[in-house]
Design an enzyme around this catalytic site. Structure first.
Site, PDB file in Angstrom:
ATOM      1  N   ARG A 171      11.578  -5.945   5.128  1.00 24.97           N
ATOM      2  CA  ARG A 171      11.447  -4.520   5.472  1.00 24.97           C
ATOM      3  C   ARG A 171      11.968  -4.263   6.887  1.00 24.97           C
ATOM      4  O   ARG A 171      12.639  -3.270   7.145  1.00 24.97           O
ATOM      5  CB  ARG A 171       9.987  -4.074   5.347  1.00 24.97           C
ATOM      6  CG  ARG A 171       9.815  -2.579   5.555  1.00 24.97           C
ATOM      7  CD  ARG A 171       8.397  -2.113   5.327  1.00 24.97           C
ATOM      8  NE  ARG A 171       7.505  -2.561   6.390  1.00 24.97           N
ATOM      9  CZ  ARG A 171       6.191  -2.357   6.403  1.00 24.97           C
ATOM     10  NH1 ARG A 171       5.614  -1.737   5.387  1.00 24.97           N
ATOM     11  NH2 ARG A 171       5.450  -2.782   7.400  1.00 24.97           N
TER      12      ARG A 171
ATOM     13  N   LYS B  50       0.829  -1.216   0.000  1.00 25.37           N
ATOM     14  CA  LYS B  50       0.000   0.000   0.000  1.00 25.37           C
ATOM     15  C   LYS B  50       0.864   1.266   0.000  1.00 25.37           C
ATOM     16  O   LYS B  50       0.596   2.194  -0.751  1.00 25.37           O
ATOM     17  CB  LYS B  50      -0.940   0.018   1.217  1.00 25.37           C
ATOM     18  CG  LYS B  50      -1.916  -1.139   1.272  1.00 25.37           C
ATOM     19  CD  LYS B  50      -2.919  -0.994   2.403  1.00 25.37           C
ATOM     20  CE  LYS B  50      -2.319  -1.034   3.789  1.00 25.37           C
ATOM     21  NZ  LYS B  50      -1.748  -2.355   4.165  1.00 25.37           N
TER      22      LYS B  50
ATOM     23  N   ARG C 220      -9.979   0.675   8.520  1.00 33.70           N
ATOM     24  CA  ARG C 220      -9.568  -0.693   8.848  1.00 33.70           C
ATOM     25  C   ARG C 220     -10.643  -1.437   9.625  1.00 33.70           C
ATOM     26  O   ARG C 220     -10.440  -2.602   9.985  1.00 33.70           O
ATOM     27  CB  ARG C 220      -8.310  -0.629   9.709  1.00 33.70           C
ATOM     28  CG  ARG C 220      -7.032  -1.064   8.983  1.00 33.70           C
ATOM     29  CD  ARG C 220      -5.905  -0.721   9.918  1.00 33.70           C
ATOM     30  NE  ARG C 220      -4.700  -1.444   9.757  1.00 33.70           N
ATOM     31  CZ  ARG C 220      -3.584  -0.895   9.269  1.00 33.70           C
ATOM     32  NH1 ARG C 220      -3.591   0.318   8.787  1.00 33.70           N
ATOM     33  NH2 ARG C 220      -2.479  -1.589   9.268  1.00 33.70           N
TER      34      ARG C 220
ATOM     35  N   ARG D  48      -0.590  -9.169  13.157  1.00 34.04           N
ATOM     36  CA  ARG D  48      -1.143  -8.115  12.289  1.00 34.04           C
ATOM     37  C   ARG D  48      -1.949  -8.725  11.138  1.00 34.04           C
ATOM     38  O   ARG D  48      -2.988  -8.193  10.762  1.00 34.04           O
ATOM     39  CB  ARG D  48       0.000  -7.239  11.744  1.00 34.04           C
ATOM     40  CG  ARG D  48       0.538  -6.283  12.813  1.00 34.04           C
ATOM     41  CD  ARG D  48       1.937  -5.787  12.489  1.00 34.04           C
ATOM     42  NE  ARG D  48       1.993  -4.942  11.332  1.00 34.04           N
ATOM     43  CZ  ARG D  48       3.073  -4.777  10.565  1.00 34.04           C
ATOM     44  NH1 ARG D  48       4.204  -5.413  10.874  1.00 34.04           N
ATOM     45  NH2 ARG D  48       3.050  -3.982   9.543  1.00 34.04           N
TER      46      ARG D  48
ATOM     47  N   ARG E 135      11.973  -1.302  11.455  1.00 35.06           N
ATOM     48  CA  ARG E 135      10.607  -1.120  11.990  1.00 35.06           C
ATOM     49  C   ARG E 135      10.299  -2.250  12.965  1.00 35.06           C
ATOM     50  O   ARG E 135      10.334  -3.431  12.595  1.00 35.06           O
ATOM     51  CB  ARG E 135       9.617  -1.090  10.818  1.00 35.06           C
ATOM     52  CG  ARG E 135       8.362  -0.329  11.169  1.00 35.06           C
ATOM     53  CD  ARG E 135       7.472  -0.177   9.984  1.00 35.06           C
ATOM     54  NE  ARG E 135       6.140  -0.637  10.350  1.00 35.06           N
ATOM     55  CZ  ARG E 135       5.059  -0.474   9.618  1.00 35.06           C
ATOM     56  NH1 ARG E 135       5.150   0.131   8.471  1.00 35.06           N
ATOM     57  NH2 ARG E 135       3.888  -0.924  10.030  1.00 35.06           N
TER      58      ARG E 135
END
Ligand code: AMP
Length: 210
Positions: free
Chosen positions: A148, A34, A109, A165, A154
């Protein structure tokens, strides 16, 4: 009239020819691309980017009251409560004076958030143009997010939080698809392949609608 209503009425929409606005909800599980696709869409269509994940991370980094409250939810990979996210989105939307439209990245969401967005836009004679869901296989999502995590550090890109998640997405966010499907705004897009391939598919879907 209450504080929130008067705040809502003083906003960005009155500065623009609203019939030309494009509002895209870019939806999909964590790791579906996204953020990457949002950057390209913003450039091509001249839209504002509204990423609730980015705003929340900045609140957290600045230790604001919202950041402090959101921290525990984000660290577990759970959703931040609707009330807090919605208030944050209202403030953000009203801070734009000159908007061609928005890419909503990671928002809504939940069905509650989707209902809020519909009311907020309808009050201004606006609407969501299209809701695009990027579809990516589970193993690929995990692979991308771990990569990532290594690259960016992160902290929620860690295996047990990633799995939570994705579960949260399936249980709490997937019903948002139904919300937009009923309004005939939902378009699924295959989120596998090169970044440019995926971008091409998304642009085709948008151009067919505007
Ligand atoms: P993201 O960058 O979109 O993956 O979001 C990172 C984290 O921020 C999520 O795991 C949630 O904890 C929180 N978050 C982002 N957007 C929302 C939202 N629309 N509603 C609730 N929580 C959110």
């Amino acid at each position: 009239m209450g504080a929130i209503q008067s705040h809502l009425l003083r906003g960005w929409i009155f500065t623009k020819n609203i019939s030309t606005m494009i509002n895209i909800v870019l939806f999909g599980p964590p790791g579906s691309g996204k953020g990457t696709q949002s950057e390209k869409l913003i450039e091509k269509y001249g839209l504002n980017h509204l990423s609730t994940g980015d705003i929340l991370r900045s609140e957290l980094a600045n230790s604001t009251p919202l950041g402090k409250k959101a921290k525990a939810f984000m660290n577990r990979g759970d959703l931040v409560p609707d009330k807090d996210v919605i208030e944050m989105v209202i403030n953000k939307l009203d801070s734009y004076e000159d908007a061609n439209g928005f890419i909503f990245d990671g928002f809504p969401r939940t069905q509650e958030q989707a209902r809020f967005l519909r009311h907020h836009l309808t009050d201004r004679d606006l609407r969501v143009t299209l809701m695009i869901r990027l579809e990516v296989a589970h193993e690929e999502l995990v692979k991308r997010l771990l990569l990532r995590g290594e690259k960016t550090g992160r902290t929620d890109d860690e295996i047990s939080i990633i799995e939570n998640r994705i579960d949260v997405y399936l249980q709490q966010s997937e019903p948002v698809v139904e919300f937009y499907e009923k309004m005939r705004k939902y378009v699924p897009i295959i989120g596998a392949g090169t970044i440019d391939d995926i971008f091409y598919r998304i642009c085709q879907a948008i151009d067919a609608r505007i």
